[in-house]
Write an enzyme that holds these catalytic residues in place. Structure first.
Site, PDB file in Angstrom:
ATOM      1  N   SER A 214       0.876  -1.392   0.015  1.00 28.53           N
ATOM      2  CA  SER A 214      -0.123   0.264   0.113  1.00 28.53           C
ATOM      3  C   SER A 214       0.672   1.203   0.059  1.00 28.53           C
ATOM      4  O   SER A 214       0.127   2.272  -0.085  1.00 28.53           O
ATOM      5  CB  SER A 214      -0.938  -0.031   1.345  1.00 28.53           C
ATOM      6  OG  SER A 214      -1.937  -0.818   0.831  1.00 28.53           O
TER       7      SER A 214
ATOM      8  N   LYS B  39      -0.314   3.694  -2.579  1.00 31.92           N
ATOM      9  CA  LYS B  39      -1.126   4.680  -2.543  1.00 31.92           C
ATOM     10  C   LYS B  39      -0.731   6.141  -2.232  1.00 31.92           C
ATOM     11  O   LYS B  39      -1.476   7.171  -2.741  1.00 31.92           O
ATOM     12  CB  LYS B  39      -1.912   4.551  -1.270  1.00 31.92           C
ATOM     13  CG  LYS B  39      -2.698   2.985  -1.486  1.00 31.92           C
ATOM     14  CD  LYS B  39      -3.994   2.908  -0.500  1.00 31.92           C
ATOM     15  CE  LYS B  39      -4.709   1.521  -0.475  1.00 31.92           C
ATOM     16  NZ  LYS B  39      -3.868   0.468  -0.360  1.00 31.92           N
TER      17      LYS B  39
ATOM     18  N   SER C  56      -5.481   3.237   4.572  1.00 37.55           N
ATOM     19  CA  SER C  56      -5.402   2.394   3.321  1.00 37.55           C
ATOM     20  C   SER C  56      -6.439   1.574   2.910  1.00 37.55           C
ATOM     21  O   SER C  56      -6.343   0.390   2.925  1.00 37.55           O
ATOM     22  CB  SER C  56      -4.186   1.492   3.880  1.00 37.55           C
ATOM     23  OG  SER C  56      -3.394   1.072   2.939  1.00 37.55           O
TER      24      SER C  56
END
Length: 341
Positions: A126, A129, A183
């Site tokens: 993640s 992101k 997240s």
């Protein structure tokens, strides 16, 4: 025996009997005080013994009470347990880090303070992101536009869960907030799906931005990081963090401690930051992101300030959520012990 002799004998026995009768009361009189004295003495000793025993018990009880009170006082007065901070080695390469990759750079001087496998190309989970947020922030799309979570946003790669039900309506701003802070995979996917040209255009924009920033070891295949095809190096991720830090929304949303939204069924959903360092508030953090998939291990990126220096720390493939935080704390402690201002 003659009559005279019998008379004398009788008189002698009578005299002896009289003497006995006379002396018996005296003996009884003499014996009684003695008996009383003996009884009194025994009673005195028994009383004394009883008194001593009672006194001893009282004294013992007092001592026990005193000891107990002293113990309570000692416990109450005992200082709080102090965790000793061991002296870390001067050589940063010898730090006891659990992450397989670690990288720390001073963003003002470009001095690399720590490098451990920092050029290795690995799945980044993640941390992807951060690029998702950067593309959204620079696209200048209306942040109050409504985005609806659809079945297309459901994770069919890792089959991860999400609290965002299909049908939930978010603004683009809310989706970005949840993607960076918590997240939230469906929120991140929806941001890419709602981008002009759709998801493929968004992923292309991610890769184009990486090349523009000089992130030559980086490749993106989706906006969530659920795919192990999202890969980068710690050095490239530090470059991405510097670029993301220039955007106020990236700083604000990634370091937000908590946020509430309304679910599709009308319930209030409370989200919190995935980064414990942010939740506890002990660090001065300007930008952050956590990540995990099995192929990437536990990952952490933070922009922070230590001893007046603006730093970016990247940790990839640590053993657990605990160790990725501990790795950051070890580096911070090492900088306090050995770092130069």
């Amino acid at each position: 025996m003659t009559a005279a002799q019998r008379t004398l004998s009788t008189r002698w026995w009578v005299a002896l009997l009289a003497l006995f009768v006379f002396l018996a009361p005296l003996e009884s009189f003499a014996a009684k005080p003695r008996a009383k004295k003996v009884v009194a003495t025994k009673t005195h000793h028994a009383s004394k013994a009883k008194h001593v025993t009672k006194a001893r018990k009282v004294a013992q009880a007092k001592r026990a009470k005193s000891v107990k009170a002293g113990a309570r006082k000692k416990v109450a007065a005992a200082p709080r347990r102090v965790v000793r901070i061991e002296m870390l080695p001067v050589d940063p390469d010898k730090l006891p880090l659990k992450a397989r990759v670690a990288y720390v750079i001073d963003t003002e001087s470009d001095e690399v303070l720590l490098g451990k496998n920092d050029d290795d190309v690995r799945p980044i989970a993640s941390l992807t992101k951060l690029m998702t947020g950067l593309i959204v922030s620079e696209a200048r799309l209306p942040m109050d536009d409504k985005i609806t979570i659809t079945s297309d946003d459901v994770d069919r790669v890792k089959h991860s869960s999400s609290r965002l039900q299909v049908g939930t309506v978010l603004t683009r701003s809310e989706a970005l907030h949840l993607a960076l802070m918590s997240s939230e995979n469906r929120a991140a996917h929806a941001l890419g799906r709602s981008y002009p040209g759709g998801l493929s255009a968004f992923v292309s924009a991610m890769n184009n931005k990486a090349r523009q920033l000089g992130m030559l070891q980086t490749r993106y295949v989706d906006p969530t990081g659920l795919s192990s095809g999202n890969q980068s190096s710690a050095r490239d991720l530090a470059v991405l963090a510097e670029a993301a830090y220039t955007h106020p929304l990236m700083r604000k949303y990634s370091t937000s401690r908590g946020y509430e939204i309304e679910a599709a069924d009308g319930r209030e959903l409370t989200y919190v930051n995935t980064n414990r360092l942010v939740r506890e508030g002990a660090w001065k953090i300007g930008l952050q992101k956590t990540g995990y998939i099995s192929e990437a291990g536990q990952c952490l990126l933070v922009q922070t300030q230590v001893k007046g220096r603006n730093l970016i720390m990247v940790f990839l493939d640590s053993a657990s959520k605990i160790t990725r935080i501990r790795d950051a704390e070890i580096v911070k402690r090492w900088l306090h012990q050995h770092g130069e201002v």
